[in-house]
Design a protein around this motif. Structure first.
Motif, PDB file in Angstrom:
ATOM      1  N   PRO A  88       0.929  -1.210  -0.017  1.00 59.42           N
ATOM      2  CA  PRO A  88      -0.032  -0.008   0.107  1.00 59.42           C
ATOM      3  C   PRO A  88       0.778   1.199  -0.081  1.00 59.42           C
ATOM      4  N   VAL A  89       2.053   1.230   0.553  1.00 58.12           N
ATOM      5  CA  VAL A  89       2.933   2.504   0.697  1.00 58.12           C
ATOM      6  C   VAL A  89       3.391   2.528  -0.845  1.00 58.12           C
ATOM      7  N   ARG A 110       5.218  14.151   2.933  1.00 56.82           N
ATOM      8  CA  ARG A 110       5.224  14.890   4.067  1.00 56.82           C
ATOM      9  C   ARG A 110       6.662  14.637   4.706  1.00 56.82           C
ATOM     10  N   LEU A 111       7.189  13.518   4.604  1.00 61.57           N
ATOM     11  CA  LEU A 111       8.360  13.075   5.121  1.00 61.57           C
ATOM     12  C   LEU A 111       9.572  13.545   4.208  1.00 61.57           C
ATOM     13  N   ALA A 116      12.603   9.216   5.145  1.00 60.94           N
ATOM     14  CA  ALA A 116      11.621   7.994   4.397  1.00 60.94           C
ATOM     15  C   ALA A 116      12.818   6.762   4.040  1.00 60.94           C
ATOM     16  N   ILE A 117      13.808   7.297   3.469  1.00 57.83           N
ATOM     17  CA  ILE A 117      15.066   6.190   3.064  1.00 57.83           C
ATOM     18  C   ILE A 117      15.648   5.697   4.500  1.00 57.83           C
ATOM     19  N   GLY A 122      15.922   0.951   7.800  1.00 57.16           N
ATOM     20  CA  GLY A 122      15.933   0.577   9.096  1.00 57.16           C
ATOM     21  C   GLY A 122      14.685  -0.592   9.079  1.00 57.16           C
ATOM     22  N   SER A 123      13.930  -0.451   8.604  1.00 55.04           N
ATOM     23  CA  SER A 123      12.843  -1.629   8.530  1.00 55.04           C
ATOM     24  C   SER A 123      13.114  -2.895   7.744  1.00 55.04           C
ATOM     25  N   ILE A 124      13.929  -2.639   6.650  1.00 53.14           N
ATOM     26  CA  ILE A 124      14.379  -4.005   5.895  1.00 53.14           C
ATOM     27  C   ILE A 124      15.377  -4.494   6.696  1.00 53.14           C
ATOM     28  N   LEU A 125      16.288  -3.622   7.370  1.00 51.08           N
ATOM     29  CA  LEU A 125      17.400  -4.645   8.170  1.00 51.08           C
ATOM     30  C   LEU A 125      16.941  -5.152   9.307  1.00 51.08           C
TER      31      LEU A 125
END
Length: 141
Positions: A88-89, A110-111, A116-117, A122-125
């Motif tokens: 969805p993102v 907005r970010l 955002a990167i 961080g989420s992926i790691l």
């Protein structure tokens, strides 16, 4: 107010890249939906998994796409939760890109792009590490 000749054509021309990406993604999803990743020999083994025996953040992505193409949401989520949750993102960002292209303006979020990167990286790691730990086996494909 009169229409400016060529203005509509210019908008459609600017939409070529977003629409091309949408078409390529749809074609890829359609292919994976018809060619099962559960049968050996259709797709290569993940190089990271083959070399290390550990799951990368993308492992299970083909099976997730196959399950989504067949309308099995729970199964798709179980194959790669991170990519499933990021769909969805990605759709939202594609919509921003398409709208900005239509207007001939830069994409604005907005970010900030650095924030955002950093969040995405961080989420992926974290996902990558946790899915390979004993308590994170539920995240393995």
């Amino acid at each position: 107010m009169t229409a400016v000749p060529g203005r509509a054509e210019g908008r459609w021309r600017r939409l070529a890249a977003p629409l091309g990406m949408l078409a390529a993604g749809a074609a890829g999803a359609a292919f994976v939906g018809t060619v099962s990743p559960y049968e050996e020999g259709h797709y290569p083994l993940c190089p990271f998994l083959g070399l290390t025996g550990l799951y990368c953040p993308g492992c299970g992505g083909l099976r997730m796409t196959y399950e989504l193409a067949h309308g099995r949401l729970a199964e798709a989520f179980s194959k790669n939760a991170l990519v499933f949750l990021l769909l969805p993102v990605g759709g939202y960002l594609w919509g921003l890109w398409a709208a900005a292209s239509w207007r001939g303006a830069p994409v604005r979020t907005r970010l900030g792009s650095r924030t955002a990167i950093a969040l995405l990286t961080g989420s992926i790691l974290v996902f990558w590490v946790v899915r390979n730990l004993p308590f994170g086996r539920a995240l393995a494909p």
